[in-house]
Enzyme design. Structure first.
Site, PDB file in Angstrom:
ATOM      1  CG  ASP A 332      -2.224   1.314   1.363  1.00 22.87           C
ATOM      2  OD1 ASP A 332      -2.523   0.767   0.263  1.00 22.87           O
ATOM      3  OD2 ASP A 332      -2.011   2.044   2.084  1.00 22.87           O
ATOM      4  CD  GLU A 361      -2.362   2.462  -3.371  1.00 27.49           C
ATOM      5  OE1 GLU A 361      -3.125   2.555  -3.527  1.00 27.49           O
ATOM      6  OE2 GLU A 361      -1.797   2.646  -2.345  1.00 27.49           O
TER       7      GLU A 361
END
Ligand code: CA
Length: 642
Positions: A332, A361
């Protein structure tokens, strides 16, 4: 093949510097003695507090012994079933007690560490659990799912709704008699599931589960323990561990690998969690005025560039691989982490097993307090080989940016052709997309997707861009978008339930929305069986044709081209010269994002038609000799050259 998971010899490779202790050995139990070791360089004193029960407020307090930057204690009696915390003193002040930064088992709610024997956490047959066969990242088809969404619906057919154990149920059916749950995933043909945060997170009160609170779980509390609310008995520290292992084991038996979503970029509470309490401020980045930096937009950002934070992350992922047999990680807000840390993680994981998938990400929520060029941002991915990033390029080209209400090529918005060509070539760069700057060095670094848990799900996103469109048209747009994802040279990724035409009723940030918004509705499988079959057939077509997953930058440059085409909203994607690579001599995919039929010319040849007009078949619909096709509105045609 139990040897694949012999932990101790392998875990040593995770330690990035020679040191006396490992963070992951914070509490090591044997019947004869339990040893504790915790790192806190600035501490003046550290206490170990042993509690007979989870609810006890009357600890036995043991002063720990300093050993360099570490603090140790050994308790020579059988402590199994008891609990513990640590308390450090810094700058003359006793900080709040906490379960330690590397707790591996915890009490209900996660405020105390639990002393357990990990042998008790292994489900039957665990020693013979093996990773399903898999070699190259581009061969993966990833399915992103939330534990609770997947099984909580009344029509799910699963017994342990909302729990890890639901994932281990087989033979489950929808009310209409179609497969659900794990069997459904086997039928669909995905190779990996990516599970939303399943480590212990803070936002669900584990003592009031009957309230049915919901959260995605991006609020880490104990990074190395499964989340209690997904277990059948969160008050029993063994239960959550054993049940998560049972789920992993069931996936593996079904031939599916498991990717964990990890959220090292921030903690729920910088001063309320173990990282902040053991060694205040060390694990976090700060602004020049001393306040907490906040690249996560969640109140803080961790400092992977600090030696022990980096070590923590490396040992943590290794712990999940060795103890839980996890097969991959999705980071993340990976853009908050520095490149050196992501490289250290990649090295440690691939030393254990080179087939472990690592991606994340490639962005942050706001600018982190660290130089941009040294962060694992998407634009820097070429310097982090072996680690991938989500492609907002292919996403935005197909369905539109989440920051606008515009659509993309799949919903008939012109001007997205170049972005799609760039995405299909895994952001390696192509003369057919001269305005896009390549950001991958290898196609495995490109996560091809249109939707995930964030923002609108696909049906809602298409509806947003085309509010007046019929359901039939939205379904055709949906298929068109996923055809691009599943034929792209990167690693395809789909969001759970899209294959059942999932809707969140227009909610674009459902992180704490109720089940009524988030649950996958299993009765939709029968209702939208045509859509489900299309996804299934497209996955089968990808698997049957190595030309869609060439896996090599040079091969892609040599073999992929985009023949010129008249008119807008049409892209021809051609993969030629596949002798020795594919059963087809060439693969041609034509995308028509127009709301009307179009005639498309392409190189003359003898082709087996694998998809056309919203239908797909791995065996094909018949062989034709042609140089053109009539495309129905919002559709893809796939031709395999004879
Ligand atoms: Ca929790």
């Amino acid at each position: 093949m139990a040897s694949a998971f012999i932990a101790l010899s392998i875990l040593s490779s995770c330690v990035t510097k020679v040191q006396q202790f490992r963070l992951s050995d914070e509490c090591v139990y044997t019947p004869e003695a339990t040893t504790f070791s915790v790192w806190s360089a600035p501490a003046e004193a550290v206490e170990l507090r042993i509690y007979k029960t989870a609810d006890s407020t009357d600890p036995e307090v043991i002063q720990m012994t300093k050993a360099g930057e570490w603090w140790t204690a050994k308790v020579s009696r059988d402590l199994k079933g008891q609990f513990y915390t640590f308390r450090s003193r810094t700058e003359g002040k006793w900080n709040e007690e906490n379960p330690g930064i590397f707790a591996k088992a915890v009490s209900l709610g996660g405020d105390k560490g639990a002393i357990i024997d990990f042998k008790d956490t292994n489900p039957e047959g665990w020693d013979s659990d093996v990773r399903p066969p898999f070699t190259r990242t581009v061969d993966a088809v990833v399915y992103e799912m939330h534990m609770r969404d997947f099984s909580i619906d009344e029509a799910s057919g699963m017994t342990h709704k909302g729990k890890f154990l639901a994932l281990a149920e087989t033979g489950t059916k929808t009310p209409e008699g179609l497969s659900s749950g794990l069997d459904h995933l086997r039928e669909l043909g995905v190779t990996h599931v990516q599970i939303l945060p399943s480590f212990d997170y803070a936002s669900i009160d584990e003592s009031t589960l009957e309230k049915n609170d919901y959260n995605w779980g991006y609020d880490p509390k104990n990074y190395n323990v499964p989340e209690g609310s997904y277990s059948t008995d969160p008050a029993d520290p063994v239960s959550r561990i054993k049940e998560m292992k049972t789920a992993v084991q069931a996936f593996h038996k079904a031939g599916i690998r498991v990717i964990m979503d990890v959220v090292y970029n921030h903690t729920y509470d910088a001063y309320g969690c173990a990282l902040g309490r053991m060694t205040p401020d060390y694990f976090y980045r700060h602004n020049e005025d001393g306040s907490l930096a906040n690249g996560s937009a969640c109140g803080n950002e961790t400092a992977s560039d600090q030696e022990m934070m980096r070590e923590f992350m490396v040992e943590s992922v290794c712990w999940w691989v060795n103890e839980y047999h996890v097969d991959g990680f999705r980071f993340d807000l990976m853009g908050i982490h520095d490149i050196e840390t992501m490289k250290a993680i990649e090295r440690a994981l691939h030393e254990i097993d080179p087939t472990i998938i690592v991606y994340g990400e490639g962005w942050s929520a706001t600018q982190p307090a660290y130089p941009y060029e040294d962060l694992a941002m998407k634009s820097n991915m070429a310097s982090v080989p072996g680690v991938g990033a989500f492609s907002d390029d292919i996403r935005d080209a197909l369905v539109g940016s989440p920051f606008t209400t515009d659509g993309g090529l799949a919903s008939g918005f012109p001007g997205r052709e170049e972005g799609l060509r760039f995405g299909l070539t895994a952001a390696l760069g192509t003369p057919s997309a001269p305005n896009y700057k390549p950001w991958t060095a290898d196609p495995s670094q490109h996560v091809s997707y249109v939707t995930c848990h964030d923002n609108y799900c696909l049906r809602d996103r298409l509806q947003l861009a085309r509010p007046g469109a019929s359901e039939k048209d939205i379904i055709e747009m949906d298929k068109l978008a996923q055809t691009a994802v599943l034929t792209s040279q990167g690693m395809p990724f789909i969001f759970a339930g899209e294959e059942l035409f999932r809707t969140k009723g227009g909610e674009d940030n459902s992180f704490k929305s109720p089940d009524s918004v988030n649950a996958i509705r299993w009765s939709q499988k029968a209702h939208y069986i045509g859509l489900f079959n299309y996804y299934k057939d497209m996955i089968a077509i990808r698997k049957a044709h190595p030309g869609f997953r060439l896996g090599d930058a040079k091969l892609i440059a040599d073999k992929v081209s985009f023949p010129e085409v008249e008119g807008e909203n049409v892209v021809i994607y051609r993969i030629d010269g596949l002798a020795g690579i594919d059963s087809a001599s060439s693969l041609t995919v034509v995308f028509n994002g127009n709301p009307k039929p179009v005639e498309v010319e392409f190189p003359e040849g003898v082709y087996n038609v694998l998809a056309r007009g919203g239908e797909a078949s791995v065996d094909g619909f018949g062989v034709i000799h042609t140089s053109h096709c009539t495309m129905s509105p919002y559709s893809a045609t796939i031709l395999a050259g004879e």
